[in-house]
Design a protein around this motif. Structure first.
Motif, short mmCIF file in Angstrom:
data_model
loop_
_atom_site.label_atom_id
_atom_site.label_comp_id
_atom_site.label_asym_id
_atom_site.label_seq_id
_atom_site.Cartn_x
_atom_site.Cartn_y
_atom_site.Cartn_z
N ARG A 28 -21.13 -37.51 2.61
CA ARG A 28 -22.21 -36.53 2.75
C ARG A 28 -23.54 -37.09 2.22
O ARG A 28 -24.15 -36.53 1.32
CB ARG A 28 -21.82 -35.24 2.00
N PRO A 29 -24.00 -38.21 2.78
CA PRO A 29 -25.21 -38.85 2.25
C PRO A 29 -26.48 -38.03 2.47
O PRO A 29 -27.48 -38.28 1.79
CB PRO A 29 -25.27 -40.17 3.03
N TYR A 308 -17.75 -29.24 -1.92
CA TYR A 308 -19.07 -29.75 -2.25
C TYR A 308 -20.15 -29.14 -1.36
O TYR A 308 -21.27 -28.89 -1.82
CB TYR A 308 -19.08 -31.28 -2.14
N ASP A 309 -19.84 -28.89 -0.10
CA ASP A 309 -20.80 -28.22 0.78
C ASP A 309 -21.16 -26.84 0.23
O ASP A 309 -22.34 -26.45 0.21
CB ASP A 309 -20.22 -28.07 2.19
N ASP A 310 -20.15 -26.12 -0.23
CA ASP A 310 -20.39 -24.78 -0.78
C ASP A 310 -21.17 -24.86 -2.09
O ASP A 310 -22.06 -24.04 -2.36
CB ASP A 310 -19.07 -24.05 -1.00
N LEU A 311 -20.85 -25.84 -2.92
CA LEU A 311 -21.56 -26.01 -4.19
C LEU A 311 -23.03 -26.35 -3.93
O LEU A 311 -23.92 -25.85 -4.63
CB LEU A 311 -20.90 -27.10 -5.02
N TYR A 312 -23.27 -27.17 -2.93
CA TYR A 312 -24.65 -27.51 -2.56
C TYR A 312 -25.44 -26.25 -2.20
O TYR A 312 -26.57 -26.05 -2.64
CB TYR A 312 -24.64 -28.48 -1.38
N GLN A 313 -24.83 -25.38 -1.41
CA GLN A 313 -25.51 -24.15 -1.00
C GLN A 313 -25.81 -23.26 -2.20
O GLN A 313 -26.84 -22.58 -2.24
CB GLN A 313 -24.64 -23.39 0.01
N THR A 314 -24.93 -23.28 -3.21
CA THR A 314 -25.17 -22.48 -4.41
C THR A 314 -26.34 -23.03 -5.21
O THR A 314 -27.23 -22.29 -5.63
CB THR A 314 -23.91 -22.46 -5.29
N ILE A 315 -26.37 -24.35 -5.42
CA ILE A 315 -27.41 -24.95 -6.25
C ILE A 315 -28.75 -25.00 -5.54
O ILE A 315 -29.79 -24.65 -6.12
CB ILE A 315 -26.98 -26.37 -6.68
N VAL A 316 -28.76 -25.39 -4.29
CA VAL A 316 -30.02 -25.62 -3.57
C VAL A 316 -30.55 -24.35 -2.92
O VAL A 316 -31.76 -24.08 -2.96
CB VAL A 316 -29.84 -26.74 -2.52
N ASN A 317 -29.66 -23.56 -2.33
CA ASN A 317 -30.11 -22.39 -1.56
C ASN A 317 -29.71 -21.06 -2.19
O ASN A 317 -29.80 -20.01 -1.55
CB ASN A 317 -29.57 -22.48 -0.13
#
Length: 343
Positions: A28-29, A308-317
Motif C-alpha cells: 500500500r505505497p 490497515y486500510d480501515d486504520l488509515y481512514q480513521t487517522i486521516v479521514n
C-alpha cells in the motif's frame, strides 16, 4: 488531511512485524510509508532487512522522529503497555498487536491517555479479515440458516511439545491469551457483548503447567457461541460450525493467509490466501417451500491488509475506529477472568 501518506515506525522486528504486518503495508505505497524499525537486537537470522527502511537499536530515535505519524508495537504482549504509553506520550498514533495488554486496567488507562491527547489507539485485530469468518458472515446474512441457535469456533493445533516444556503456570504464556484473542474478537465484533459467559479453561497436564485448552460459551439470548482451542488435537476440528433453525453451515478449513505467509508466499501473489474448491464450506438447509439443499459456498477473500486500510481512514479521514476501545477492553476482561483461577 485527505490523501495524506502515513509514515510508520515499528517496535519489534520479529515474526509479527515481518509476517503479519510488513507484507501488507508494503502493498500500500500510496497510503503508507515504513520509515524506521526499532528492536533491541536488530540483526535477525530469519528476516532480512528491507531496503529503504532504517533499522535502529535507539528507541528515542523512533519516538522523537517528527516525520513518523504512527508507531506499531509488535513485541510480546508483556511489554505492550510500557511501549504504548511511551508512544502516546510522544504524540504518535499507536497500533498494538494482540493480546492488547496484560489487564483490562492497563487497556483502560491507555485508551484514556489516547483520548486526552487526541490520538488513535487500536488493537491489531487482523483476524476480522479471515476468509472463514467473512464467509460465515455471508452465510448468516443470506438468512438461509434461519434464526441462529449455536455456533462452534475452533482454533486447534497438535503441538504437545509446547505445554510439555512448561514447568510452571505463567499467565503470559496461557493459550487463552495467545489464541483466544483471535476468536473472541471475532465474536465480539459481530455479536457484541454477551449476556453471560461460561468458562472452561484447563491445564491438561495438571496444575502448575501451562494453560493448553479452553472452551468458552458466550450466550446471546437463545444463541450459544462456543470458542474452543486445544494443543492436543492431532486432527483439528472444523474452523466453524453454524446451526440455525432451518439449516447448518460447516467450514472445515481456516483462512489460508497464515499458511501462505509461513511458506513465504506473500500477498503480491494473485492467489495469496485464496481457498481452493476443496476448502469451501458446505451449507445445508431447507428453503421456504420445504425443499432440501446442500451446496458448497465459495469462500470470501481474506486480506489482513484491509485492517490497515480501515486504520488509515480513521487517522486521516476521521472515520470511526473499526476495533472500538470498548471491544478491546471487554476482551481483556474476558481473558483475565478466564485464567484467574489457574495456578
Amino acid at each position: 488531511m485527505k490523501n495524506q501518506k502515513l509514515v510508520l515506525g515499528y517496535i519489534g522486528n520479529g515474526k509479527s512485524c515481518n509476517r503479519y504486518h510488513l507484507p501488507f503495508v508494503l502493498q500500500r505505497p500510496a497510503t503508507f510509508e515504513v520509515k524506521t524499525i526499532y528492536a533491541r537486537h536488530i540483526n535477525h537470522d530469519v528476516w532480512a532487512q528491507i531496503p529503504g527502511i532504517e533499522y535502529t537499536t535507539d528507541l528515542e530515535q523512533l519516538l522523537n522522529d517528527p516525520a513518523i505519524d504512527l508507531i506499531v508495537i509488535t513485541t510480546p504482549h508483556q511489554v505492550h503497555y510500557q511501549y504504548a504509553k511511551m508512544v502516546l506520550e510522544h504524540g504518535k498514533h499507536c497500533l498494538v498487536e494482540k493480546p492488547f495488554t496484560q489487564t483490562a486496567k492497563e487497556a483502560k488507562e491507555l485508551f484514556n491517555l489516547a483520548k486526552q491527547k487526541g490520538l488513535v489507539l487500536s488493537a491489531y485485530q487482523n483476524r476480522r479479515y479471515d476468509s472463514d469468518f467473512l464467509t460465515v458472515q455471508k452465510v448468516i446474512e443470506s438468512q438461509k440458516l434461519g434464526d441462529l441457535l449455536e455456533i462452534e469456533m475452533h482454533f486447534d493445533y497438535y503441538r504437545p511439545e509446547i505445554p510439555e516444556a512448561a514447568h510452571e503456570f505463567n499467565p503470559d504464556a496461557s493459550y487463552l491469551y495467545g489464541h483466544g484473542c483471535h476468536t473472541l474478537d471475532q465474536v465480539i465484533s459481530y455479536f457484541g457483548k454477551p449476556e453471560r459467559i461460561n468458562y472452561d479453561v484447563r491445564q491438561l497436564l495438571g496444575q502448575g503447567k501451562m494453560n493448553d485448552y479452553f472452551d468458552l460459551d458466550l450466550y446471546y439470548g437463545a444463541l450459544k457461541i462456543s470458542v474452543k482451542s486445544s494443543y492436543f488435537r492431532i486432527k483439528a476440528r472444523p474452523s466453524f460450525v453454524v446451526y440455525g433453525k432451518k439449516g447448518m453451515f460447516i467450514k472445515e478449513y481456516k483462512d489460508r493467509q497464515e499458511e501462505h505467509l509461513k511458506l513465504f508466499y506473500m500477498p503480491n501473489n494473485p492467489d495469496f490466501g485464496m481457498d481452493l474448491p476443496q476448502h469451501y464450506g458446505t451449507l445445508t438447509y431447507y428453503d421456504q417451500q420445504g425443499n432440501y439443499h446442500e451446496e458448497k459456498v465459495v469462500s470470501q477473500r481474506g486480506d489482513y491488509g484491509l485492517f490497515y486500510d480501515d486504520l488509515y481512514q480513521t487517522i486521516v479521514n476521521d472515520k470511526p475506529q473499526v476495533v472500538a476501545p470498548w471491544q478491546t477492553i471487554l476482551q481483556m476482561e474476558i481473558l483475565e477472568n478466564g485464567i484467574k483461577d489457574l495456578h
